[in-house]
Enzyme design. Sequence first.
Site, PDB file in Angstrom:
ATOM      1  N   ASN A  46      20.264  27.042 -36.993  1.00  0.00           N
ATOM      2  CA  ASN A  46      19.367  27.989 -37.679  1.00  0.00           C
ATOM      3  C   ASN A  46      18.660  27.364 -38.889  1.00  0.00           C
ATOM      4  OD1 ASN A  46      21.891  27.979 -38.936  1.00  0.00           O
ATOM      5  ND2 ASN A  46      21.672  30.074 -39.676  1.00  0.00           N
ATOM      6  N   ALA A  54      25.030  17.104 -35.565  1.00  0.00           N
ATOM      7  CA  ALA A  54      24.066  18.181 -35.795  1.00  0.00           C
ATOM      8  C   ALA A  54      23.936  19.000 -34.508  1.00  0.00           C
ATOM      9  CB  ALA A  54      22.731  17.589 -36.219  1.00  0.00           C
ATOM     10  N   GLU A  93      22.823  20.481 -31.141  1.00  0.00           N
ATOM     11  CA  GLU A  93      22.123  19.885 -29.994  1.00  0.00           C
ATOM     12  C   GLU A  93      20.788  20.600 -29.755  1.00  0.00           C
ATOM     13  OE1 GLU A  93      25.397  20.410 -30.144  1.00  0.00           O
ATOM     14  OE2 GLU A  93      25.924  18.296 -30.121  1.00  0.00           O
ATOM     15  N   GLY A 122      28.890  27.633 -39.014  1.00  0.00           N
ATOM     16  CA  GLY A 122      28.676  28.237 -37.699  1.00  0.00           C
ATOM     17  C   GLY A 122      29.446  29.535 -37.583  1.00  0.00           C
ATOM     18  N   SER A 123      29.849  29.850 -36.362  1.00  0.00           N
ATOM     19  CA  SER A 123      30.462  31.159 -36.139  1.00  0.00           C
ATOM     20  C   SER A 123      31.939  31.171 -36.554  1.00  0.00           C
ATOM     21  CB  SER A 123      30.318  31.557 -34.673  1.00  0.00           C
ATOM     22  OG  SER A 123      30.921  30.581 -33.856  1.00  0.00           O
ATOM     23  N   GLU A 177      31.844  27.343 -43.660  1.00  0.00           N
ATOM     24  CA  GLU A 177      30.744  28.276 -43.965  1.00  0.00           C
ATOM     25  C   GLU A 177      30.494  29.074 -42.698  1.00  0.00           C
ATOM     26  OE1 GLU A 177      29.368  28.585 -46.766  1.00  0.00           O
ATOM     27  OE2 GLU A 177      29.564  26.679 -47.810  1.00  0.00           O
ATOM     28  N   CYS A 181      22.706  33.293 -42.150  1.00  0.00           N
ATOM     29  CA  CYS A 181      24.064  33.808 -42.378  1.00  0.00           C
ATOM     30  C   CYS A 181      24.130  34.716 -43.597  1.00  0.00           C
ATOM     31  CB  CYS A 181      25.076  32.676 -42.464  1.00  0.00           C
ATOM     32  SG  CYS A 181      24.655  31.463 -43.709  1.00  0.00           S
ATOM     33  N   GLU A 205      29.372  24.910 -50.923  1.00  0.00           N
ATOM     34  CA  GLU A 205      28.410  23.815 -50.928  1.00  0.00           C
ATOM     35  C   GLU A 205      27.401  24.145 -52.007  1.00  0.00           C
ATOM     36  OE1 GLU A 205      27.382  24.083 -46.674  1.00  0.00           O
ATOM     37  OE2 GLU A 205      28.386  22.154 -46.556  1.00  0.00           O
TER      38      GLU A 205
HETATM   39  P1  NAD Z   1      28.568  29.369 -31.205  1.00  0.00           P
HETATM   40  O1  NAD Z   1      29.799  29.942 -31.761  1.00  0.00           O
HETATM   41  O2  NAD Z   1      28.558  28.966 -29.769  1.00  0.00           O
HETATM   42  O3  NAD Z   1      28.135  28.068 -32.012  1.00  0.00           O
HETATM   43  C1  NAD Z   1      27.923  28.075 -33.416  1.00  0.00           C
HETATM   44  C2  NAD Z   1      27.710  26.613 -33.822  1.00  0.00           C
HETATM   45  O4  NAD Z   1      28.927  25.917 -33.646  1.00  0.00           O
HETATM   46  C3  NAD Z   1      26.693  25.869 -32.951  1.00  0.00           C
HETATM   47  O5  NAD Z   1      25.949  24.993 -33.787  1.00  0.00           O
HETATM   48  C4  NAD Z   1      27.542  25.069 -31.968  1.00  0.00           C
HETATM   49  O6  NAD Z   1      26.938  23.860 -31.552  1.00  0.00           O
HETATM   50  C5  NAD Z   1      28.768  24.785 -32.791  1.00  0.00           C
HETATM   51  N1  NAD Z   1      29.997  24.665 -32.027  1.00  0.00           N
HETATM   52  C6  NAD Z   1      30.417  25.434 -30.993  1.00  0.00           C
HETATM   53  N2  NAD Z   1      31.633  25.036 -30.567  1.00  0.00           N
HETATM   54  C7  NAD Z   1      31.982  23.993 -31.358  1.00  0.00           C
HETATM   55  C8  NAD Z   1      33.120  23.152 -31.438  1.00  0.00           C
HETATM   56  N3  NAD Z   1      34.182  23.318 -30.642  1.00  0.00           N
HETATM   57  N4  NAD Z   1      33.125  22.185 -32.382  1.00  0.00           N
HETATM   58  C9  NAD Z   1      32.086  22.013 -33.228  1.00  0.00           C
HETATM   59  N5  NAD Z   1      30.992  22.776 -33.209  1.00  0.00           N
HETATM   60  C10 NAD Z   1      30.941  23.755 -32.291  1.00  0.00           C
HETATM   61  O7  NAD Z   1      27.428  30.389 -31.480  1.00  0.00           O
HETATM   62  P2  NAD Z   1      25.866  30.334 -31.262  1.00  0.00           P
HETATM   63  O8  NAD Z   1      25.517  31.136 -30.046  1.00  0.00           O
HETATM   64  O9  NAD Z   1      25.294  28.964 -31.364  1.00  0.00           O
HETATM   65  O10 NAD Z   1      25.456  31.126 -32.554  1.00  0.00           O
HETATM   66  C11 NAD Z   1      25.753  32.487 -32.630  1.00  0.00           C
HETATM   67  C12 NAD Z   1      26.677  32.838 -33.734  1.00  0.00           C
HETATM   68  O11 NAD Z   1      27.006  31.727 -34.546  1.00  0.00           O
HETATM   69  C13 NAD Z   1      25.982  33.815 -34.646  1.00  0.00           C
HETATM   70  O12 NAD Z   1      26.300  35.124 -34.275  1.00  0.00           O
HETATM   71  C14 NAD Z   1      26.505  33.490 -36.003  1.00  0.00           C
HETATM   72  O13 NAD Z   1      27.631  34.269 -36.272  1.00  0.00           O
HETATM   73  C15 NAD Z   1      27.005  32.100 -35.916  1.00  0.00           C
HETATM   74  N6  NAD Z   1      26.197  31.147 -36.659  1.00  0.00           N
HETATM   75  C16 NAD Z   1      26.384  31.097 -37.984  1.00  0.00           C
HETATM   76  C17 NAD Z   1      25.637  30.227 -38.731  1.00  0.00           C
HETATM   77  C18 NAD Z   1      25.814  30.139 -40.208  1.00  0.00           C
HETATM   78  O14 NAD Z   1      24.898  29.707 -40.881  1.00  0.00           O
HETATM   79  N7  NAD Z   1      26.976  30.477 -40.748  1.00  0.00           N
HETATM   80  C19 NAD Z   1      24.688  29.418 -38.116  1.00  0.00           C
HETATM   81  C20 NAD Z   1      24.527  29.498 -36.720  1.00  0.00           C
HETATM   82  C21 NAD Z   1      25.301  30.360 -35.994  1.00  0.00           C
END
Ligand code: NAD
Length: 477
Positions: free
Chosen positions: A152, A176, A178, A228-229, A250, A284, A458
């Site tokens: 994002n 980073a 993909e 991420g999530s 985060e 987020c 951060e």
């Molecule tokens: P997702 O849970 O599949 O992935 C979130 C991120 O984590 C992606 O960049 C993905 O490449 C990475 N990821 C997934 N599995 C991983 C692993 N085992 N090890 C390392 N990295 C891994 O979700 P998504 O469909 O890409 O995004 C949706 C949800 O993710 C959103 O609802 C939101 O809650 C969350 N999100 C949060 C932020 C944030 O800034 N905090 C950013 C992007 C997504």
Amino acid sequence: MTYPDLKIIIGGKEIQALARDGEDVYDPATGEAFAKLPHATADDMEAVISSAEAAFPGWRDKAPLDRSAILRKAATLIRERIDDIATAMTKEQGKPLAESKGEIAYSANVIDWYAEEGRRAYGRIIPASLPGLSQIVTKEPVGLAAAFTPWNFPALTPCRKIGGALAAGCCLVLKAAEETPGTAVMLVQAFHDAGLPPGVLNLVFGNPADISSQLIDDRRIRKISFTGSIGVGKLLVRQAADTLKRTTMELGGHGPVLVFDDADVNAAADMLAAGKFRNAGQVCISPTRFYVHDRVIDQFTERFVSNVKRLKVGNGFEEGTTMGPLANQRRLEAIEELVGDAVERGGDILTGGKRIGNAGFFFEPTVIRGLPDDCRVMTEEPFGPVAPIVGFRELDEVLNRANSLPFGLASYAFTSSLSTSAAVERGLQSGMVGINTLGVSNPEGPFGGMKESGYGQEGGSEGLEAYLETKYVARAS
Ligand code: NAD
């Protein structure tokens, strides 16, 4: 179109897409693949950790002033290349070009901040408890760090982690997203062009679970930072427990906004309509649950909706676009489901509610009223262009409702009362609170969450501390 050749970068060596199996990169405005991304193999992962390990002593022992000069030069190069990097970002992520440029300018400021803050990794001298004893506290880099960043904010999230790690004297392996690799390649390139020694900053892509497992299981990596999530964050923390790595998490949020009846209601509605739909709501710290006092909810809603109707959704490269597509098909499906549930639960869609066209991942900016607190869009992080508005009557009641979810990232309140503002600042369970502003993110402030939104910060001096160990030395003369 400026889009870089995609590659992984290990110890300064570049491995191009043709040399590896990999995956396609898609344009979210069309849904079409336009580039090939190489995946790191298991051997590449061993090479990347070894090269970071080899680079570490030299980088650790470099004078902070010299590290600072390289970071500042990288920030300057990022600013000089802003047009090219922004073009790549809009192509792969979809956000309007002006937003991409804003993010890159901010990212350069983050690097500049860390360049200076790294010169202030102070220890302290503790008065002796016995005659002749020196008691000294020093700060040392944690060592090798691994960072996992999402799609994002393809520049800002990597730069927050790169800046903290490198300024502290750590070497970093960045995985980073993909989905947005071009921005990351161009950023890492800027650091190398600025004179960063090979191996200090490395870039890999691949199957996220495989890559993160290899990095986290390796004892040479001493710190991980993930954005991420929440689900993935919990998984990584569990994995990191085996080698007791330091972790910064985060994670997601579901930012409540409290609009009180003494607020400047129109100004709040204007600010919130612009803020909520930035990056198509895929932020987020986005304001995502709108609690508006019963006495002003009609006025607020009318003004908010009229702002939202003026948003121009389109390809991020088109002049005048204020909201681009969602970043991927998963988000589109997730938002369709949340809106479907809201309608079933009796929500009244005031504007939007549907996918736009069938090419690319566009969704209408959507405002919904009349929802129960336990419907999905009020309880699950929407991460998209949906704004649910509900009413409230009392301060304590709305604080309880705002705090009722497991999230605690960012919260906002709009009020002209000092006592309400003080109560909200104390009462909201979140790592960041904005009063009459959405501006809770800047290089010098700590950015991070509470509860299941994660821990560690951060930005600010906390962002440097995250990459430092504390060592206590007692020396008898
Ligand atoms: P997702 O849970 O599949 O992935 C979130 C991120 O984590 C992606 O960049 C993905 O490449 C990475 N990821 C997934 N599995 C991983 C692993 N085992 N090890 C390392 N990295 C891994 O979700 P998504 O469909 O890409 O995004 C949706 C949800 O993710 C959103 O609802 C939101 O809650 C969350 N999100 C949060 C932020 C944030 O800034 N905090 C950013 C992007 C997504």
